[in-house]
Design a protein around this motif. Structure first.
Motif, PDB file in Angstrom:
ATOM      1  N   MET A 122       8.649   5.591  -4.866  1.00  0.00           N
ATOM      2  CA  MET A 122       8.101   5.569  -6.215  1.00  0.00           C
ATOM      3  C   MET A 122       6.589   5.764  -6.227  1.00  0.00           C
ATOM      4  N   ARG A 123       6.130   6.413  -7.278  1.00  0.00           N
ATOM      5  CA  ARG A 123       4.702   6.623  -7.519  1.00  0.00           C
ATOM      6  C   ARG A 123       4.397   6.143  -8.925  1.00  0.00           C
ATOM      7  N   ASN A 124       3.458   5.211  -9.068  1.00  0.00           N
ATOM      8  CA  ASN A 124       3.095   4.700 -10.386  1.00  0.00           C
ATOM      9  C   ASN A 124       2.647   5.837 -11.293  1.00  0.00           C
ATOM     10  N   LEU A 125       3.015   5.763 -12.561  1.00  0.00           N
ATOM     11  CA  LEU A 125       2.574   6.776 -13.517  1.00  0.00           C
ATOM     12  C   LEU A 125       1.095   6.622 -13.837  1.00  0.00           C
ATOM     13  N   GLN A 126       0.588   5.412 -13.735  1.00  0.00           N
ATOM     14  CA  GLN A 126      -0.825   5.134 -14.010  1.00  0.00           C
ATOM     15  C   GLN A 126      -1.429   4.382 -12.823  1.00  0.00           C
ATOM     16  N   PRO A 127      -2.745   4.476 -12.627  1.00  0.00           N
ATOM     17  CA  PRO A 127      -3.381   3.668 -11.579  1.00  0.00           C
ATOM     18  C   PRO A 127      -3.133   2.186 -11.828  1.00  0.00           C
ATOM     19  N   PRO A 128      -3.188   1.360 -10.785  1.00  0.00           N
ATOM     20  CA  PRO A 128      -3.627   1.685  -9.422  1.00  0.00           C
ATOM     21  C   PRO A 128      -2.537   2.378  -8.618  1.00  0.00           C
ATOM     22  N   HIS A 129      -2.973   3.057  -7.557  1.00  0.00           N
ATOM     23  CA  HIS A 129      -2.064   3.708  -6.624  1.00  0.00           C
ATOM     24  C   HIS A 129      -2.311   3.133  -5.233  1.00  0.00           C
ATOM     25  N   PRO A 130      -1.657   2.026  -4.895  1.00  0.00           N
ATOM     26  CA  PRO A 130      -1.894   1.406  -3.587  1.00  0.00           C
ATOM     27  C   PRO A 130      -1.514   2.291  -2.419  1.00  0.00           C
ATOM     28  N   GLY A 131      -0.683   3.323  -2.650  1.00  0.00           N
ATOM     29  CA  GLY A 131      -0.304   4.210  -1.556  1.00  0.00           C
ATOM     30  C   GLY A 131      -1.344   5.253  -1.215  1.00  0.00           C
ATOM     31  N   ASP A 132      -2.380   5.410  -2.054  1.00  0.00           N
ATOM     32  CA  ASP A 132      -3.439   6.378  -1.762  1.00  0.00           C
ATOM     33  C   ASP A 132      -4.256   5.917  -0.551  1.00  0.00           C
ATOM     34  N   PRO A 133      -4.909   6.845   0.157  1.00  0.00           N
ATOM     35  CA  PRO A 133      -5.746   6.441   1.294  1.00  0.00           C
ATOM     36  C   PRO A 133      -6.775   5.391   0.896  1.00  0.00           C
ATOM     37  N   GLY A 134      -6.763   4.276   1.617  1.00  0.00           N
ATOM     38  CA  GLY A 134      -7.712   3.202   1.337  1.00  0.00           C
ATOM     39  C   GLY A 134      -7.298   2.285   0.218  1.00  0.00           C
ATOM     40  N   GLY A 135      -6.124   2.531  -0.394  1.00  0.00           N
ATOM     41  CA  GLY A 135      -5.696   1.756  -1.550  1.00  0.00           C
ATOM     42  C   GLY A 135      -5.242   0.342  -1.235  1.00  0.00           C
ATOM     43  N   GLY A 136      -4.942   0.064   0.010  1.00  0.00           N
ATOM     44  CA  GLY A 136      -4.592  -1.299   0.399  1.00  0.00           C
ATOM     45  C   GLY A 136      -3.123  -1.618   0.335  1.00  0.00           C
ATOM     46  N   GLY A 137      -2.264  -0.627   0.141  1.00  0.00           N
ATOM     47  CA  GLY A 137      -0.835  -0.915   0.053  1.00  0.00           C
ATOM     48  C   GLY A 137       0.002   0.317   0.301  1.00  0.00           C
ATOM     49  N   GLY A 138       1.198   0.313  -0.275  1.00  0.00           N
ATOM     50  CA  GLY A 138       2.145   1.380  -0.020  1.00  0.00           C
ATOM     51  C   GLY A 138       2.952   1.083   1.221  1.00  0.00           C
ATOM     52  N   PRO A 139       4.081   1.760   1.389  1.00  0.00           N
ATOM     53  CA  PRO A 139       4.949   1.466   2.529  1.00  0.00           C
ATOM     54  C   PRO A 139       4.511   2.075   3.849  1.00  0.00           C
ATOM     55  N   ARG A 140       3.485   2.934   3.845  1.00  0.00           N
ATOM     56  CA  ARG A 140       3.055   3.582   5.076  1.00  0.00           C
ATOM     57  C   ARG A 140       1.549   3.419   5.264  1.00  0.00           C
ATOM     58  N   THR A 141       1.140   3.336   6.532  1.00  0.00           N
ATOM     59  CA  THR A 141      -0.281   3.411   6.864  1.00  0.00           C
ATOM     60  C   THR A 141      -0.613   4.870   7.110  1.00  0.00           C
ATOM     61  N   ILE A 142      -1.669   5.368   6.479  1.00  0.00           N
ATOM     62  CA  ILE A 142      -2.047   6.774   6.596  1.00  0.00           C
ATOM     63  C   ILE A 142      -3.535   6.883   6.890  1.00  0.00           C
ATOM     64  N   VAL A 143      -3.976   8.084   7.218  1.00  0.00           N
ATOM     65  CA  VAL A 143      -5.401   8.316   7.472  1.00  0.00           C
ATOM     66  C   VAL A 143      -6.189   7.951   6.210  1.00  0.00           C
ATOM     67  N   GLY A 144      -7.257   7.184   6.413  1.00  0.00           N
ATOM     68  CA  GLY A 144      -8.070   6.706   5.305  1.00  0.00           C
ATOM     69  C   GLY A 144      -7.809   5.267   4.954  1.00  0.00           C
ATOM     70  N   ASP A 145      -6.693   4.705   5.429  1.00  0.00           N
ATOM     71  CA  ASP A 145      -6.373   3.302   5.157  1.00  0.00           C
ATOM     72  C   ASP A 145      -7.216   2.369   6.016  1.00  0.00           C
ATOM     73  N   CYS A 146      -7.399   1.158   5.511  1.00  0.00           N
ATOM     74  CA  CYS A 146      -8.132   0.120   6.243  1.00  0.00           C
ATOM     75  C   CYS A 146      -7.200  -1.033   6.567  1.00  0.00           C
ATOM     76  N   VAL A 147      -7.489  -1.724   7.657  1.00  0.00           N
ATOM     77  CA  VAL A 147      -6.665  -2.845   8.095  1.00  0.00           C
ATOM     78  C   VAL A 147      -7.563  -4.001   8.526  1.00  0.00           C
ATOM     79  N   HIS A 148      -6.944  -5.188   8.620  1.00  0.00           N
ATOM     80  CA  HIS A 148      -7.633  -6.365   9.167  1.00  0.00           C
ATOM     81  C   HIS A 148      -6.699  -7.034  10.163  1.00  0.00           C
ATOM     82  N   SER A 149      -7.253  -7.809  11.067  1.00  0.00           N
ATOM     83  CA  SER A 149      -6.455  -8.510  12.072  1.00  0.00           C
ATOM     84  C   SER A 149      -5.554  -9.529  11.398  1.00  0.00           C
ATOM     85  N   ALA A 150      -4.307  -9.622  11.907  1.00  0.00           N
ATOM     86  CA  ALA A 150      -3.337 -10.558  11.331  1.00  0.00           C
ATOM     87  C   ALA A 150      -2.602 -11.314  12.423  1.00  0.00           C
ATOM     88  N   GLY A 151      -3.284 -11.580  13.529  1.00  0.00           N
ATOM     89  CA  GLY A 151      -2.673 -12.285  14.637  1.00  0.00           C
ATOM     90  C   GLY A 151      -2.644 -11.404  15.865  1.00  0.00           C
TER      91      GLY A 151
END
Length: 204
Positions: A122-151
């Motif tokens: 699914m793609r939201n009809l309106q922003p926000p779009h967490p799946g976009d690069p750097g958006g902080g979500g979505g089911p996949r990690t892609i180029v442009g995304d950021c991460v933090h340590s989680a253990g």
């Protein structure tokens, strides 16, 4: 080190859906979708009709969802890919998918045939779009995304602009076939999946 949700943890769906996929990640290239029970479809479905087919839209929902005309005020997101079976066994969703809907096997609304088990990307009809690069979500990690340590050996995705619950520590700058292809400045390797499964991440 691998990106996305901690192993075994189911994720939640996008901001417009109460069950969010944006925060939870497994250490693989694609996070498992949140589980929702499909509500009764608003139109009749026969054996040859797909519930939530590509380019159809879903309504806002909490524990259930229905189809809605994409031009209506009730429409929340559009199907950009649709597959039968389970996400773990089927093709991955497109990179900029905002969230994934599980569709459980259920009788068709008109009593003729069944709606098979499947999943809709699914793609939201309106922003926000967490799946976009750097958006902080979505089911996949892609180029442009950021991460933090989680253990130990784990990272989670977070918004690159710092608007998430955790500040970003690394950003994926390239996707390559093997670690040897990452630049010397790479500080973290993130598993992305797909044909270029290694994400080269720099420290922020």
């Amino acid at each position: 080190m691998r990106g996305k949700r901690p192993a075994g943890v189911g994720c939640a769906l996008a901001a417009l859906i109460a069950v969010l996929l944006t925060g939870c990640r497994q250490m693989s290239g694609s996070a498992g979708p949140g589980t929702l029970s499909g509500g009764a479809p608003e139109r009749s479905f026969g054996q040859d009709t797909v519930f939530l087919a590509v380019n159809e839209c879903s309504s806002f929902g909490t524990t259930s969802f229905t189809e809605a005309p994409c031009s209506s005020e009730r429409a929340a997101a559009r199907v950009i890919a649709r597959h039968d079976g389970r996400p773990d066994d089927g093709p991955p969703c497109p990179p900029t998918t905002d969230f994934v809907l599980h569709i459980g096997t259920q009788p068709a609304a008109d009593g003729k045939g069944v709606i098979p088990q499947g999943y809709a990307c699914m793609r939201n009809l309106q922003p926000p779009h967490p799946g976009d690069p750097g958006g902080g979500g979505g089911p996949r990690t892609i180029v442009g995304d950021c991460v933090h340590s989680a253990g130990p050996g784990q990272v989670r995705e977070t918004a690159c602009d710092g608007s998430g619950e955790r500040e970003p520590e690394y950003q994926v700058t390239r996707a390559v076939r093997s670690r040897a292809q990452c630049p010397a400045s790479t500080a973290l390797y993130v598993q992305l999946g797909g044909e270029e499964p290694v994400g080269c991440a720099r420290r922020l």
